[in-house]
Design a protein around this motif. Sequence first.
Motif, PDB file in Angstrom:
ATOM      1  N   TRP A 150       0.838  -1.205   0.000  1.00  0.00           N
ATOM      2  CA  TRP A 150       0.000   0.000   0.000  1.00  0.00           C
ATOM      3  C   TRP A 150       0.875   1.258   0.000  1.00  0.00           C
ATOM      4  CZ3 TRP A 150      -2.390  -4.336   1.823  1.00  0.00           C
ATOM      5  CH2 TRP A 150      -3.778  -4.468   1.629  1.00  0.00           C
ATOM      6  N   ARG A 151       0.372   2.295  -0.587  1.00  0.00           N
ATOM      7  CA  ARG A 151       0.962   3.626  -0.401  1.00  0.00           C
ATOM      8  C   ARG A 151       0.424   4.147   0.931  1.00  0.00           C
ATOM      9  NH1 ARG A 151       2.879   8.506  -2.480  1.00  0.00           N
ATOM     10  NH2 ARG A 151       1.626  10.366  -1.989  1.00  0.00           N
ATOM     11  N   THR A 152       1.299   4.538   1.836  1.00  0.00           N
ATOM     12  CA  THR A 152       0.873   4.953   3.176  1.00  0.00           C
ATOM     13  C   THR A 152       0.979   6.472   3.316  1.00  0.00           C
ATOM     14  OG1 THR A 152       3.097   4.567   4.057  1.00  0.00           O
ATOM     15  CG2 THR A 152       1.513   2.759   4.202  1.00  0.00           C
ATOM     16  N   VAL A 153      -0.055   7.045   3.924  1.00  0.00           N
ATOM     17  CA  VAL A 153      -0.195   8.500   3.999  1.00  0.00           C
ATOM     18  C   VAL A 153      -0.692   8.873   5.390  1.00  0.00           C
ATOM     19  CG1 VAL A 153      -1.432  10.500   3.075  1.00  0.00           C
ATOM     20  CG2 VAL A 153      -0.716   8.659   1.538  1.00  0.00           C
ATOM     21  N   SER A 154      -0.248  10.007   5.887  1.00  0.00           N
ATOM     22  CA  SER A 154      -0.861  10.603   7.087  1.00  0.00           C
ATOM     23  C   SER A 154      -1.366  11.986   6.718  1.00  0.00           C
ATOM     24  CB  SER A 154       0.141  10.693   8.244  1.00  0.00           C
ATOM     25  OG  SER A 154       1.041  11.754   8.055  1.00  0.00           O
ATOM     26  N   ASP A 155      -2.503  12.350   7.276  1.00  0.00           N
ATOM     27  CA  ASP A 155      -3.087  13.666   7.038  1.00  0.00           C
ATOM     28  C   ASP A 155      -3.462  14.238   8.400  1.00  0.00           C
ATOM     29  OD1 ASP A 155      -4.377  15.926   6.154  1.00  0.00           O
ATOM     30  OD2 ASP A 155      -5.391  14.911   4.503  1.00  0.00           O
ATOM     31  N   ILE A 156      -2.598  15.119   8.914  1.00  0.00           N
ATOM     32  CA  ILE A 156      -2.765  15.656  10.274  1.00  0.00           C
ATOM     33  C   ILE A 156      -2.858  17.175  10.168  1.00  0.00           C
ATOM     34  CG2 ILE A 156      -1.861  15.687  12.619  1.00  0.00           C
ATOM     35  CD1 ILE A 156      -0.203  13.235  11.930  1.00  0.00           C
ATOM     36  N   PRO A 157      -4.063  17.721  10.053  1.00  0.00           N
ATOM     37  CA  PRO A 157      -4.222  19.168   9.832  1.00  0.00           C
ATOM     38  C   PRO A 157      -3.813  20.021  11.026  1.00  0.00           C
ATOM     39  CG  PRO A 157      -6.349  18.117  10.176  1.00  0.00           C
ATOM     40  CD  PRO A 157      -5.355  17.016  10.062  1.00  0.00           C
ATOM     41  N   SER A 158      -3.607  19.411  12.192  1.00  0.00           N
ATOM     42  CA  SER A 158      -3.172  20.196  13.344  1.00  0.00           C
ATOM     43  C   SER A 158      -1.663  20.399  13.365  1.00  0.00           C
ATOM     44  CB  SER A 158      -3.606  19.518  14.651  1.00  0.00           C
ATOM     45  OG  SER A 158      -3.097  18.202  14.726  1.00  0.00           O
ATOM     46  N   ASP A 159      -0.928  19.682  12.504  1.00  0.00           N
ATOM     47  CA  ASP A 159       0.519  19.874  12.422  1.00  0.00           C
ATOM     48  C   ASP A 159       0.828  21.098  11.570  1.00  0.00           C
ATOM     49  OD1 ASP A 159       1.014  17.724  13.990  1.00  0.00           O
ATOM     50  OD2 ASP A 159       1.805  16.428  12.418  1.00  0.00           O
ATOM     51  N   ASP A 160       1.767  21.914  12.042  1.00  0.00           N
ATOM     52  CA  ASP A 160       2.134  23.120  11.309  1.00  0.00           C
ATOM     53  C   ASP A 160       3.401  22.957  10.479  1.00  0.00           C
ATOM     54  OD1 ASP A 160      -0.024  24.635  12.203  1.00  0.00           O
ATOM     55  OD2 ASP A 160       1.022  25.196  14.044  1.00  0.00           O
ATOM     56  N   GLY A 161       4.013  21.790  10.509  1.00  0.00           N
ATOM     57  CA  GLY A 161       5.237  21.577   9.738  1.00  0.00           C
ATOM     58  C   GLY A 161       5.583  20.108   9.680  1.00  0.00           C
ATOM     59  N   ALA A 162       6.699  19.812   9.037  1.00  0.00           N
ATOM     60  CA  ALA A 162       7.113  18.427   8.855  1.00  0.00           C
ATOM     61  C   ALA A 162       7.410  17.769  10.200  1.00  0.00           C
ATOM     62  CB  ALA A 162       8.353  18.373   7.957  1.00  0.00           C
ATOM     63  N   TRP A 163       6.926  16.561  10.369  1.00  0.00           N
ATOM     64  CA  TRP A 163       7.146  15.777  11.591  1.00  0.00           C
ATOM     65  C   TRP A 163       8.079  14.623  11.228  1.00  0.00           C
ATOM     66  CZ3 TRP A 163       3.411  11.758  13.963  1.00  0.00           C
ATOM     67  CH2 TRP A 163       3.868  11.357  15.227  1.00  0.00           C
ATOM     68  N   GLU A 164       9.382  14.902  11.225  1.00  0.00           N
ATOM     69  CA  GLU A 164      10.344  13.929  10.751  1.00  0.00           C
ATOM     70  C   GLU A 164      10.409  12.698  11.637  1.00  0.00           C
ATOM     71  OE1 GLU A 164      11.653  13.967   7.930  1.00  0.00           O
ATOM     72  OE2 GLU A 164      10.878  15.957   7.414  1.00  0.00           O
ATOM     73  N   GLU A 165      10.246  12.884  12.938  1.00  0.00           N
ATOM     74  CA  GLU A 165      10.281  11.740  13.852  1.00  0.00           C
ATOM     75  C   GLU A 165       9.137  10.781  13.544  1.00  0.00           C
ATOM     76  OE1 GLU A 165      10.994  11.109  18.645  1.00  0.00           O
ATOM     77  OE2 GLU A 165       9.591  12.658  17.981  1.00  0.00           O
ATOM     78  N   GLY A 166       7.947  11.348  13.269  1.00  0.00           N
ATOM     79  CA  GLY A 166       6.818  10.497  12.911  1.00  0.00           C
ATOM     80  C   GLY A 166       7.017   9.815  11.580  1.00  0.00           C
ATOM     81  N   ARG A 167       7.624  10.518  10.612  1.00  0.00           N
ATOM     82  CA  ARG A 167       7.878   9.903   9.308  1.00  0.00           C
ATOM     83  C   ARG A 167       8.810   8.691   9.457  1.00  0.00           C
ATOM     84  NH1 ARG A 167       7.550  12.049   4.222  1.00  0.00           N
ATOM     85  NH2 ARG A 167       7.359  14.154   5.048  1.00  0.00           N
ATOM     86  N   ARG A 168       9.838   8.866  10.287  1.00  0.00           N
ATOM     87  CA  ARG A 168      10.773   7.748  10.473  1.00  0.00           C
ATOM     88  C   ARG A 168      10.104   6.566  11.171  1.00  0.00           C
ATOM     89  NH1 ARG A 168      12.877   5.148  14.209  1.00  0.00           N
ATOM     90  NH2 ARG A 168      11.913   6.484  15.790  1.00  0.00           N
ATOM     91  N   PHE A 169       9.320   6.844  12.207  1.00  0.00           N
ATOM     92  CA  PHE A 169       8.745   5.753  12.995  1.00  0.00           C
ATOM     93  C   PHE A 169       7.622   5.037  12.246  1.00  0.00           C
ATOM     94  CE2 PHE A 169       5.608   4.184  16.101  1.00  0.00           C
ATOM     95  CZ  PHE A 169       6.403   3.268  16.765  1.00  0.00           C
TER      96      PHE A 169
END
Length: 781
Positions: A555-574
Motif C-alpha cells: 500500500w501507499r501509506t499516507v498521514s493527514d494531520i491538519p493540526s501539524d504546522d510543519g514536517a514531523w520527521e520523527e513520525g515519518r521515520r517511525f
Amino acid sequence: MHTVQVGPLTALPSAAAVLLALALVPGLGTPAVLVGLAVAVVTWLLLDHGVRRDGLAQLGVANRVTLVRATLAAGVAALVVQSWSEAVPRTLVVALAALALSTDLVDGRLARTRGEVTRVGAAFDMETDAFLILVLSVYALPVTGAWVLLIGLARYLLLVAGIAWPWLTAPTPQRRWSKVVAAVQGVVLLVVVSETLPRGLSLGLALTALALLAESFGHQAVVLWRLRHEHAGTRPGWVRPTLDVVAVALVWGALMLPRRPDELTPGALLGIPLELLVFVALAIVLPSRWGRLVATVAGLLLTSTILLTTLDLGFYEAFDRPFNPLTDPGYVGSGLDLVHRTAGGAGQLLAVVGVALVVGVALGLCVWATLRLRRTAHSAPRAWSRGVLALALVWVGAGLVGAQVSQVSLASAPAAALLASQVDQVRAELRDRRVFENDLGHDPYALTPGRDLLRGLRGKDVLLVFVESYGRVAVQGSWFAPMINRTLDSSQERLASLGFTARSGWLRSPTFGGLSWLAHSTMQTGLWIDSQQRYDQVLAGDRFNLSQAFGRAGWRTVSDIPSDDGAWEEGRRFYGFDRMYDSGDVGYQGPRFSYARIPDQYTLHAFAHRELDRSGRPPVMAEIDLVSSHVPWTATPRIVPWHRIGNGAVYDDMLPTHTSFVELLGGPDQQSNYARSIQYSLRSLVSFVHHAHDKKLVMIVLGDHQPNTNVSGFDASHDVPVSLVAHDPRVLQRISDWGWTSGLHPADDGPVMPMDQFRDRFLGAFGSRPSPPPSSRSAVR
C-alpha cells in the motif's frame, strides 16, 4: 431600649416584592431568591448601622432613592444567578439594571438641593453603585472574558488593600472626573451585556472603561500616598485580629485544598492539618531569628503545595487523573500551543503573564501568612500552646476512631499525603520504564513478510480516521447523546443508499480528555501507551505498526494531520509514511476555527483530491485526524457543497468574531458546542464517502478519547466508539465474531476491547500471519 430604624428596614419588603415579581415573570430558582434576599438583608444591616452611627433621625428622600437602587440591584443579582442555570430574558436584566442606574442621576442632586448630604448617604450611594457594577461585570463574563471582573472587583480590592495599608481608606479630595469614570462603568457594562453592538466594539468599550477605572484608582492611590502622614495613627483595633484570622485561614485552606474538582466543597476544609499544628508549635518554641527562617521556608513549601494541588485539580479536570511530576511537565509546550492556536499570540502571552502573576501572588501571600502566623503565635505562647494542644488531642482521637466530617478525615496530613503520592508516582514511572522496555521487544508480526500481511484487504483503500474527542458520552448517557445518535442514524441511512454497511463496537482508550497522540500510537503499535514516557520510548525505537504493515504489503501509506504546522520527521521515520500532509501543504486559504486550523470537510476534500483522484495509483492506506471537534469547541463550520470548497475561502463568513478565555477554559455552552462539533465531523465523513465514489473504500472510524470532564463528568469511562465501514460485505464478515453491532451506533452494553488489542486482532482477521519461529527467521530476512 433598642429601637428599630424603619427606613433601612424597608429594604426587606421592597426586595421581597421585587423578587416575587421576578419569580412570577421569568421564574427564579431557590439559589437566585436566596442571593436576592441575602443582598437585601446585608443592605438593611449596613444601612441601619450607618444611620445609627451618624445619629440620623430619619432616612431622608435621597437615601430612599438610593435604597430603591439597592433593591433593584438585588433583583438584578438574582437574575444573574438564575442565568447560570437557565436562560433568562436579557432584555429584562438590561431594563432592570438601566432603571437602577438611572436613579443614580437623582439621589445625589436631591441630597444637595434638600440639604441632606450625609456621610452615610455618600457611602450608601458609592457601595450600591459598586455592587451593581460587580453584578453587571459577572453577567458580562460570557461576552468579554474573565478580565471584565477587574471592573467589578476594583472597589473591593481597594478595601482589602486598606487592611494592610490603612492610608488607602482615608477620604480623598473631591475629583469630578472620578464621578464621571464611575458613571461610565455602569453605562458601558450595560451596553456590553445588552449585546446590541458588535462583539469587537463591546470589547473595546469595556477595555476603555477598565483603563479609565485604572487611571482613576491609580490617581486616588497616589494622592492618598502623598497624604499618608496626615492620616497616620494606630490601626483600628479590629485590624490586627482580622489579619491574624486571615493568615490562619490562608494556611489552613491552602493545606486542606482538595486535589479533585468534584471535592471542592466547604466541607473539604473541615479537617485538621497536622502540618499546621507542627508549624505553630515550632513558631512558639523557636527564637525569633530561627523562627523567621522556618516561617519563610514554610511559606515556600506552602506555595509548592498549592501549585502541586492546583496542577492535580487541573489534570483531573482535563484528563481525569492526577499530575505526574516525572512526565507531565513536558506538556507545557502542548498547553501553550493549544492557547496559541485558540486565542492567538496575544492570548498566549497573556496566559503566560497571568500564570506568572498568580504564582507570584501565591508566593507572596503564603510567605506573608506564615510570617504573620509565626509572629502572632510567638507573641502569645500560652494561648497558642493551649490551642495547639487541644487541636492535637482532637487530631489523635479522630485518627484513632477514623472520624470524618463531610467525608473528610478529621485527622489530616494533606501536605505529607501529597508528597507521598508524588514520590509514589515517580517510583511507579521508573519501574514502568523497565517493564515497557521489555514489552517493546515482543511483537508477533514484526518480521512477517509483506505477502503474508493483510491478504483480506488487497486492493482496498483503507482509512484509519480518528475523530477528536469522540467518546462514549457522545452517544450514551448524556443529554446531548440523542442529538448525535440522530446524526448517526441519518449517516447510516445515507451510507446504505451508497451501498456501504458498517459494524460498530467499543474500544478502551489509554487517555482521557486530551493527549490524543497516546491513543494514536496505541492503535498503531498494539502497545498500551498511557503516558508521555511510554510514548517517547516507543517512538525512539522501531516497533512495527499498522502503517508499516500496509506499506510492507504494497500500500501507499499516507498521514493527514491538519493540526501539524510543519514536517514531523520523527513520525515519518517511525511510522514509515510515504507522504505526510500538514496544515501548510494542502492549499487551505481559509480562516482558523479555534484550535482547528482546517475544517474537517476541507481535510477530507483535499485528501481525496491529492490521493484518491490520482490515476494509476496503488491502493492507499491513510491515517486521517479530524480535529474540528477538538477542545475548546468554540467555533464549528457548516457543511458546504463539495464543489464550493475550493481553497477554503468559502469559510470566511463562518468565522466567529472572537474566542474568549471563558470559552477557552470551559464556557457555559461547552456541551452543546461539543455535540455540534461531533455532528459536523460525522457529517463531513459521510459527505466524503458520497463524493469520493470509491467502492474499494474501507474506513476504521474511531474516537481517540473521551472529552474532558466539563463534558464527560468525573469518573467517566475511557470508552470510545469504533466503526468499520466498507462497501464490500466480505470485509465486515471477517469481524463477525467480534461482537460488534450492525450500523454506526455500538450497543450500549457491547463488549469493550482495550485499544492495544485492536492491531493484532485486525491483522489476524484480515489474513495476516504472525512472524515465523526463530529457527526460520533467516528466510524472512
